[in-house]
Scaffold this motif. Sequence first.
Motif, PDB file in Angstrom:
ATOM      1  N   VAL A   1       1.955   7.302  -6.269  1.00 58.56           N
ATOM      2  CA  VAL A   1       0.444   8.092  -6.395  1.00 58.56           C
ATOM      3  C   VAL A   1       1.373   9.730  -6.270  1.00 58.56           C
ATOM      4  O   VAL A   1       0.601  10.224  -7.325  1.00 58.56           O
ATOM      5  N   VAL A   2       1.233  10.153  -4.783  1.00 58.40           N
ATOM      6  CA  VAL A   2       1.988  11.334  -4.678  1.00 58.40           C
ATOM      7  C   VAL A   2       3.205  12.107  -5.727  1.00 58.40           C
ATOM      8  O   VAL A   2       3.432  12.912  -5.747  1.00 58.40           O
TER       9      VAL A   2
ATOM     10  N   TYR B   1       1.357   4.351  -2.716  1.00 57.96           N
ATOM     11  CA  TYR B   1       0.833   5.212  -2.710  1.00 57.96           C
ATOM     12  C   TYR B   1       1.609   6.750  -2.879  1.00 57.96           C
ATOM     13  O   TYR B   1       1.761   7.644  -2.954  1.00 57.96           O
TER      14      TYR B   1
ATOM     15  N   ILE C   1       0.673  -1.108   0.083  1.00 56.75           N
ATOM     16  CA  ILE C   1       0.172  -0.417   0.080  1.00 56.75           C
ATOM     17  C   ILE C   1       0.669   1.342  -0.079  1.00 56.75           C
ATOM     18  O   ILE C   1       0.410   2.356  -0.664  1.00 56.75           O
ATOM     19  N   LEU C   2       2.060   1.148   0.823  1.00 53.53           N
ATOM     20  CA  LEU C   2       2.955   2.370   0.821  1.00 53.53           C
ATOM     21  C   LEU C   2       3.023   3.137  -0.425  1.00 53.53           C
ATOM     22  O   LEU C   2       3.552   3.991  -0.856  1.00 53.53           O
TER      23      LEU C   2
END
Length: 922
Positions: A325-326, A322, A318-319
């Motif tokens: 995406v960031v 994320y 998940i990290l």
Amino acid sequence: MDQDEILKKKNSEYESLHKTVIVSEKIKPISIIMPFIVIVLIISVMFVYTYVQKSNVVRNAEYVTNQMAEHIANNIDGEMDYAQTSIRFASFTLAQSMTSDTIENPAELINPMVANSPFGGIEYIRADGMNVMNVGKPFDASDRVYYIEGIKGNTGVWNNFHPKTSKETLMNFYTPIIYQDKISGVLTGYIEATTQISQMFERKLYGHDIYGLLLDENDMVICSTIESEYIKDLTLDILLSNNGVTDKQKAFISDIIHNASGNAKTIKDPNGEGRVCAVTVPDTEWKVVIIIPEKSAIAIISENSKASVITIFIISLILLLYAAVVLLKNIKRHREIAKENAKLEEENRVYNEENKRAFNEISEIRDINASANMGTWRMKIVEGKKPRMRVDNTMKKLMGFAEKDWTPEEAYKNWYERITPGALPSVLSSVEKMKQGKFDENTYLWNHPKKGERYVRCGGTAQKIEGGYLFSGYHYDVDDVVREDLAQVAMLQDTLNERNEYYNTLGMLAEVYNTLHIIDIKEDKIIKFNGKDEFKDIVNKKQSAKDMIYQVFNELIADEYIERALEFADISTLADRMKGKKFISTQLVSKRIGWFLATFIALESDNEGNLTKVIFTTQNIDEAKKQEEKLIYKSRTDELTGLLNRRAYEEDIYEQNDIPVNDHFVSMSLDVNGLKVVNDTLGHAAGDELLIGASWCMKNSLGAYGKLYRTGGDEFIAILFCDSEKLKEVLSDFDEKMANWKGKLVDSLTVSYGYVSTKEEPEMSVRELGVIADKRMYAAKAAHYRKKGIDRRGNRDAHRALCDLYTKILRINLLDDTYQIESMDKNEMSEEKGFSSKLSVWLSSFGENGYVHPDDLQEYIKKTDVKYIHNHFVNNKEPLRIFYRRKYEAGFRKVIMEITPSNDYSEENQSLYLYVKDIDDY
């Protein structure tokens, strides 16, 4: 700095404020790498967490095991209390119903009781020792422990490990039967331990098997969840051997069991991962044992680790998503900002030229004010709101907070609150003039945060706005000018008055103090201004100041204070010690006059601020000091016993609440037995005599080895310092003094106590040791009452047994038609069931509303009538029993209502008890 440099500096400030910033479309490599570095660090921390969690799981499993063992031990204690209460209640009920015809074999009375009791069966042994209700056939039980103890009037439990009728251990609860004030036999009820007790052990730990045992004081197995063939007289050693336990493991398990206490403790097997927990059943030497097999322990740890690894993998995934995406969002945003800045660049260029002109004009005005050391301000005062003040940088410097970034409200508050009280009326008068549209100027004293009181000059005007006024003006420092003028005016007057005031002040001080001397620090010379007779034979006028004070102190000061006195009187360090101080002082003890206060007072300083002369004084404070010591003693002493009180204990404990450093530190908790009974029966004077006698025994036995405190009515605490051998001697002497004590109003005295030493619990603080001592004292107190045959829990246990047996218990009064609920389901208190504050209304309405079967209603209404109940007990103390069928949701069930008179029943006090019990299953 010339005018060109000032202008250049202002232009540089302007450019830094108004230059357009263009954001590059290129992204720095660090902005790409940083999210991934953070993610790697988070994942690393999580792996470390997984490792730490393994030990946490083990500790949690051990904690749960401890709680489980203590819960089971308390439940067994409760079952035993309930069983003993039940057999006593059955004995009481049997004795009430027994007649001379049934005393030989009251089977018809006893058999109905079994269904309402926790026992597998109830047996009756006659006074001659014949068991007439044995499961098999009658036999002579006169040599059995339960008969021997029961016929003496005792109630207890006895285990039978090889009964003839069952392959289970039987727990026999026995009690005497008192018929016509004599012991007519013994009643016993037995519980099959495996069937009823072992159910408490049938649990799992985190879904894995554990084993439970209940052992008696001789390590005989009362019951166990470990599968084993039936063996007569099964011991712990045989059980473990039959299940393949090695000698080392058996020794480990036995050691834990033999060291068990009232607090459960789980220990790891040094030869594997298995664990064993043991705890004693309260008020017995029985032990509850829980064994976590090595297989179960390993499974718990591995399952938890597996779950953690899966969790880390999911979180890591998940990290990473994320972070991706960031990163994409950042790239897109950087491009959008670059385009927006390009559009703004042209707009900024148009405004720059105009702003630059205005900025230069304002800068020139500010430079003029700054060169004149004059600040400007604007102040807004509106009704209902906090005043606000805006100031320029020059005024910030003048006010002493150039480095502060205050809000307008904070700026006004700091200006206003620093106006000296004497100047405030003048400043407020100027403000009122400004409100009238006039210009006004005022010179006043203002308290500068760094420089102290300074003369400042302010001027300005005001204009009216909605709800208030807007002020504007200037502010500058005129302290040097004003003070120079004031100094010239005051100089002549000061010169005239200085000498007279100097000597007048010294004369007044000399009347206050025992001695007063002026000391010239530079010349090391002393000038005697005033001195009492006790110093005349010591002072030598030819001595230096330092030598004279040393000689006086050596002659007069008590030995234990001499070092501190000489350090205080050291003239060579006095100037440094008094920097920034008007005086220094210390309290000392004189051999002649007792306590006195020695003080150095600053008198004169040179131009550089260095102290040159001081006044040295002494003042007798002996009476005040003694009065202070008396008050302290009184506040820390118990008036009745003369021991230290609760306040003294708390102060002493506060000073040494850490772990005591002394290996021989002993915390002892004591409690006087029977104080309430003495107060209630013999009066409070007798109670005071008992407390004074207890404190006398403590003082004369324990007092020489520490401190004694009375912390409550009958509660005492002792803090002792002695080794274990000496402690035994002291306690033996204490017991002997109590045994020999006899008062005028009270014949005897006993004190229950418990104690613990740091040698026993080296890691505990003083307060923690006190908690352990308290527990041991209460255990000793319980043992004292048991030895005396006083059952302090009997009423409570009997009440609990009655509440379990009956669905409704009321205390009723026929005179005023009222009742008091002792035990009842809240659902019974409804209008549908006729609930009312009047007893007669409630009983009749309950039947009339359909809750009594129609066939039983007439008799129910008749016998629950208050007059009928009263007539029944006119010459009769036998219970009134009413049988009827009562309506429940599932239909009608048989119940019995029993009404019995209370112990204080009379015509003047018609108090009775009403019991309702469900007997449909009986």
